[in-house]
Structure formats: C-alpha cells, structure tokens
Design a protein around this motif. Sequence first.
Motif, PDB file in Angstrom:
ATOM      1  N   THR A   1       0.877  -1.169   0.000  1.00 55.51           N
ATOM      2  CA  THR A   1       0.000   0.000   0.000  1.00 55.51           C
ATOM      3  C   THR A   1       0.910   1.214   0.000  1.00 55.51           C
ATOM      4  N   VAL A   2       0.767   2.036  -1.024  1.00 51.59           N
ATOM      5  CA  VAL A   2       1.670   3.176  -1.173  1.00 51.59           C
ATOM      6  C   VAL A   2       0.923   4.470  -0.840  1.00 51.59           C
ATOM      7  N   ARG A   3       1.494   5.235   0.090  1.00 49.11           N
ATOM      8  CA  ARG A   3       0.901   6.545   0.407  1.00 49.11           C
ATOM      9  C   ARG A   3       1.586   7.607  -0.436  1.00 49.11           C
ATOM     10  N   VAL A   4       0.764   8.404  -1.115  1.00 52.53           N
ATOM     11  CA  VAL A   4       1.283   9.370  -2.083  1.00 52.53           C
ATOM     12  C   VAL A   4       0.997  10.809  -1.635  1.00 52.53           C
ATOM     13  N   ALA A   5       2.049  11.626  -1.644  1.00 47.78           N
ATOM     14  CA  ALA A   5       1.893  13.066  -1.362  1.00 47.78           C
ATOM     15  C   ALA A   5       2.084  13.830  -2.667  1.00 47.78           C
ATOM     16  N   VAL A   6       1.214  14.816  -2.900  1.00 46.98           N
ATOM     17  CA  VAL A   6       1.317  15.605  -4.132  1.00 46.98           C
ATOM     18  C   VAL A   6       1.444  17.086  -3.798  1.00 46.98           C
ATOM     19  N   PHE A   7       2.462  17.710  -4.387  1.00 46.84           N
ATOM     20  CA  PHE A   7       2.624  19.168  -4.277  1.00 46.84           C
ATOM     21  C   PHE A   7       2.031  19.796  -5.528  1.00 46.84           C
ATOM     22  N   ALA A   8       0.946  20.556  -5.331  1.00 46.53           N
ATOM     23  CA  ALA A   8       0.279  21.157  -6.480  1.00 46.53           C
ATOM     24  C   ALA A   8      -0.511  22.361  -6.011  1.00 46.53           C
ATOM     25  N   LYS A   9      -1.021  23.129  -6.992  1.00 51.83           N
ATOM     26  CA  LYS A   9      -1.922  24.232  -6.632  1.00 51.83           C
ATOM     27  C   LYS A   9      -3.036  24.347  -7.671  1.00 51.83           C
ATOM     28  N   GLY A  10      -4.030  25.152  -7.336  1.00 51.71           N
ATOM     29  CA  GLY A  10      -5.136  25.379  -8.266  1.00 51.71           C
ATOM     30  C   GLY A  10      -5.889  24.097  -8.600  1.00 51.71           C
ATOM     31  N   ALA A  11      -6.242  23.981  -9.880  1.00 48.59           N
ATOM     32  CA  ALA A  11      -7.059  22.847 -10.349  1.00 48.59           C
ATOM     33  C   ALA A  11      -6.353  21.517 -10.134  1.00 48.59           C
TER      34      ALA A  11
ATOM     35  N   ILE B   1      -4.882  20.435  -7.610  1.00 50.60           N
ATOM     36  CA  ILE B   1      -5.136  19.883  -6.277  1.00 50.60           C
ATOM     37  C   ILE B   1      -6.302  18.893  -6.342  1.00 50.60           C
ATOM     38  N   ASP B   2      -7.403  19.330  -6.981  1.00 53.44           N
ATOM     39  CA  ASP B   2      -8.576  18.452  -7.107  1.00 53.44           C
ATOM     40  C   ASP B   2      -8.259  17.233  -7.959  1.00 53.44           C
ATOM     41  N   GLU B   3      -7.458  17.458  -9.010  1.00 55.21           N
ATOM     42  CA  GLU B   3      -7.071  16.374  -9.909  1.00 55.21           C
ATOM     43  C   GLU B   3      -6.351  15.269  -9.121  1.00 55.21           C
ATOM     44  N   ALA B   4      -5.424  15.702  -8.264  1.00 52.00           N
ATOM     45  CA  ALA B   4      -4.643  14.749  -7.466  1.00 52.00           C
ATOM     46  C   ALA B   4      -5.544  14.025  -6.465  1.00 52.00           C
ATOM     47  N   LYS B   5      -6.447  14.796  -5.827  1.00 55.58           N
ATOM     48  CA  LYS B   5      -7.356  14.188  -4.836  1.00 55.58           C
ATOM     49  C   LYS B   5      -8.270  13.166  -5.501  1.00 55.58           C
ATOM     50  N   ASP B   6      -8.811  13.528  -6.657  1.00 55.54           N
ATOM     51  CA  ASP B   6      -9.718  12.614  -7.365  1.00 55.54           C
ATOM     52  C   ASP B   6      -9.002  11.329  -7.776  1.00 55.54           C
ATOM     53  N   ALA B   7      -7.705  11.439  -8.046  1.00 56.48           N
ATOM     54  CA  ALA B   7      -6.936  10.254  -8.480  1.00 56.48           C
ATOM     55  C   ALA B   7      -6.548   9.361  -7.298  1.00 56.48           C
ATOM     56  N   GLY B   8      -6.807   9.859  -6.075  1.00 51.45           N
ATOM     57  CA  GLY B   8      -6.561   9.018  -4.897  1.00 51.45           C
ATOM     58  C   GLY B   8      -5.319   9.354  -4.091  1.00 51.45           C
ATOM     59  N   ALA B   9      -4.768  10.575  -4.282  1.00 54.42           N
ATOM     60  CA  ALA B   9      -3.588  10.970  -3.498  1.00 54.42           C
ATOM     61  C   ALA B   9      -3.961  11.034  -2.016  1.00 54.42           C
ATOM     62  N   ASP B  10      -3.024  10.662  -1.156  1.00 55.92           N
ATOM     63  CA  ASP B  10      -3.299  10.654   0.286  1.00 55.92           C
ATOM     64  C   ASP B  10      -3.134  12.035   0.912  1.00 55.92           C
ATOM     65  N   LEU B  11      -2.147  12.777   0.421  1.00 54.93           N
ATOM     66  CA  LEU B  11      -1.888  14.128   0.942  1.00 54.93           C
ATOM     67  C   LEU B  11      -1.693  15.056  -0.245  1.00 54.93           C
ATOM     68  N   VAL B  12      -2.353  16.193  -0.219  1.00 52.68           N
ATOM     69  CA  VAL B  12      -2.175  17.157  -1.313  1.00 52.68           C
ATOM     70  C   VAL B  12      -2.046  18.536  -0.704  1.00 52.68           C
ATOM     71  N   GLY B  13      -1.095  19.326  -1.209  1.00 56.66           N
ATOM     72  CA  GLY B  13      -0.965  20.676  -0.682  1.00 56.66           C
ATOM     73  C   GLY B  13       0.316  21.333  -1.137  1.00 56.66           C
ATOM     74  N   SER B  14       0.708  22.347  -0.360  1.00 54.50           N
ATOM     75  CA  SER B  14       1.909  23.087  -0.716  1.00 54.50           C
ATOM     76  C   SER B  14       2.631  23.471   0.561  1.00 54.50           C
ATOM     77  N   ASP B  15       2.467  24.724   0.992  1.00 54.56           N
ATOM     78  CA  ASP B  15       3.218  25.198   2.164  1.00 54.56           C
ATOM     79  C   ASP B  15       2.949  24.376   3.430  1.00 54.56           C
ATOM     80  N   GLU B  16       1.671  23.958   3.597  1.00 53.88           N
ATOM     81  CA  GLU B  16       1.343  23.197   4.819  1.00 53.88           C
ATOM     82  C   GLU B  16       2.039  21.833   4.815  1.00 53.88           C
ATOM     83  N   LEU B  17       2.207  21.257   3.624  1.00 46.55           N
ATOM     84  CA  LEU B  17       2.942  19.982   3.524  1.00 46.55           C
ATOM     85  C   LEU B  17       4.419  20.193   3.842  1.00 46.55           C
ATOM     86  N   ILE B  18       4.954  21.323   3.364  1.00 44.48           N
ATOM     87  CA  ILE B  18       6.367  21.657   3.646  1.00 44.48           C
ATOM     88  C   ILE B  18       6.573  21.743   5.157  1.00 44.48           C
TER      89      ILE B  18
END
Length: 234
Positions: A73-83, A85-102
């Motif tokens: 089971t692989v947990r995936v973090a995605v650094f993204a912004k704008g649209a 973010i939703d794209e990554a969430k819809d694809a099943g990313a576990d964590l999505v964000g930017s500064d808060e992830l940093i």
Amino acid sequence: MGKKLSKRKQALLEKIDKSKEYSVEEAVKTVKDLKSAKFDETVEIALNLNVDPRHADQMIRGSVVLPHGTGKTVRVAVFAKGAKIDEAKDAGADLVGSDELIEQIQAGNIDFDIVIATPDMMGVLGKVARILGPKGLMPNPKTGTVTMDVAQAVKNAKGGQVNFRVDKKGNIHAGIGKASFDENALKENLITFVEKINRAKPASAKGRYIKNAALSLTMSPSVKLNTTELMDIK
C-alpha cells in the motif's frame, strides 16, 4: 534464539542449489518455497550491472509500472496548486498541498512513500530537499514524479510503480511483489522489470551488461538468476 535462527536459515539454504543459475521460472518457484516469516515477505530482485554511474550517460535511473502491482500500500503526497489539487485528490492521493505539507515535512512528519510535484512546485520543494533527498523521496522527471499529469502519476504510484536507480557499484535492488503472489504474477512482474532495465542500457556500456542477478525474499537467502536469460528479455 540464535540457534533457532540458524536452524531456520539452514533449512532454507538446503532448498537452494548454490552452484546453479536458476531460470526465471525456477527462481520464482524456489523463492516462493523459501517463505518462513510470519508476514507476507517481499520478493526482491538484485542486479549488478556493468556500468560506471560516475559517467552521467551510465547513470541508470527510471521507473516501471509492474503489471500486477507490488502488493504494497503506497501513500502518495502531491505538491500542487489550483485545479491540480482536485485532480490529485480525485486520483486518490493521500496528501495534497503546498506550504502546509512543507511545514509537516520540516516538523519531521513524513507519512508517505512517494512524492509527486507539478514543475511549478519544485522551487517550493527546494526548502525540504535536504530532508527528502537522502530518503529518495525528491520528485524527479526521470521517474515521472515531476509532471503536470498528476492524476496519471498518482495512478502509477498506487498501481505498482517501482522506481530504480543504480548505486555507485552498479547495483539495483527492487521489490517486485509479495510471497503470496502466484508464480505467474511474479514472473510477469520480474520480466517487466528486467525488460525496462535492458531498455535503459547505455550505448557506452561495454562487456556483459547484467553481471550478476539474484532473487530472494525479505528474510531468505537468495537464488542466482541466469543472466543470459535475463539479457534476452526484450
């Protein structure tokens, strides 16, 4: 305890013919028979390649999506912004964000196995490169983890993508499935992985490309693979 362990190891070693180079089929069968741990052990391949990674053109690095996944089971973090973010969430990313992830990473909370970033986020990621780099978590275009197509990257990561890179001595290690996988699935995963390594062969690499190869479980001794057969996998 020590005695028991050596007994277990002894029993496993007796199942292996040390003088033999196993075909892919025999190796998979033998390794499945070496299961001795209480957990579902990972099937690991180790290759020693005839390359000198000090030369940039012989630095073998990339990724491959295994047809039957890795069983992990692989947990995936995605650094993204704008649209994205939703794209990554819809694809099943576990964590999505930017500064808060940093901030989480700086605080030592690394609750993920793979990091994906859109190219415009690489500047932000520079702040934690010193933390992520040594853990092998820095996104890289070569492994498809720096991309605008975050949805596909997340699907690959979740669906059995294996990243590989050759070390200073020309070795590559990778998990290609679990002991519980059936033989066919393991065989197809192994062939897909080796095919990718063969395709990555540098034009400047001289001599026998795959010098040594072995298959093992997390807790087992390894069986030698027939390198001639492996180099023929195209």
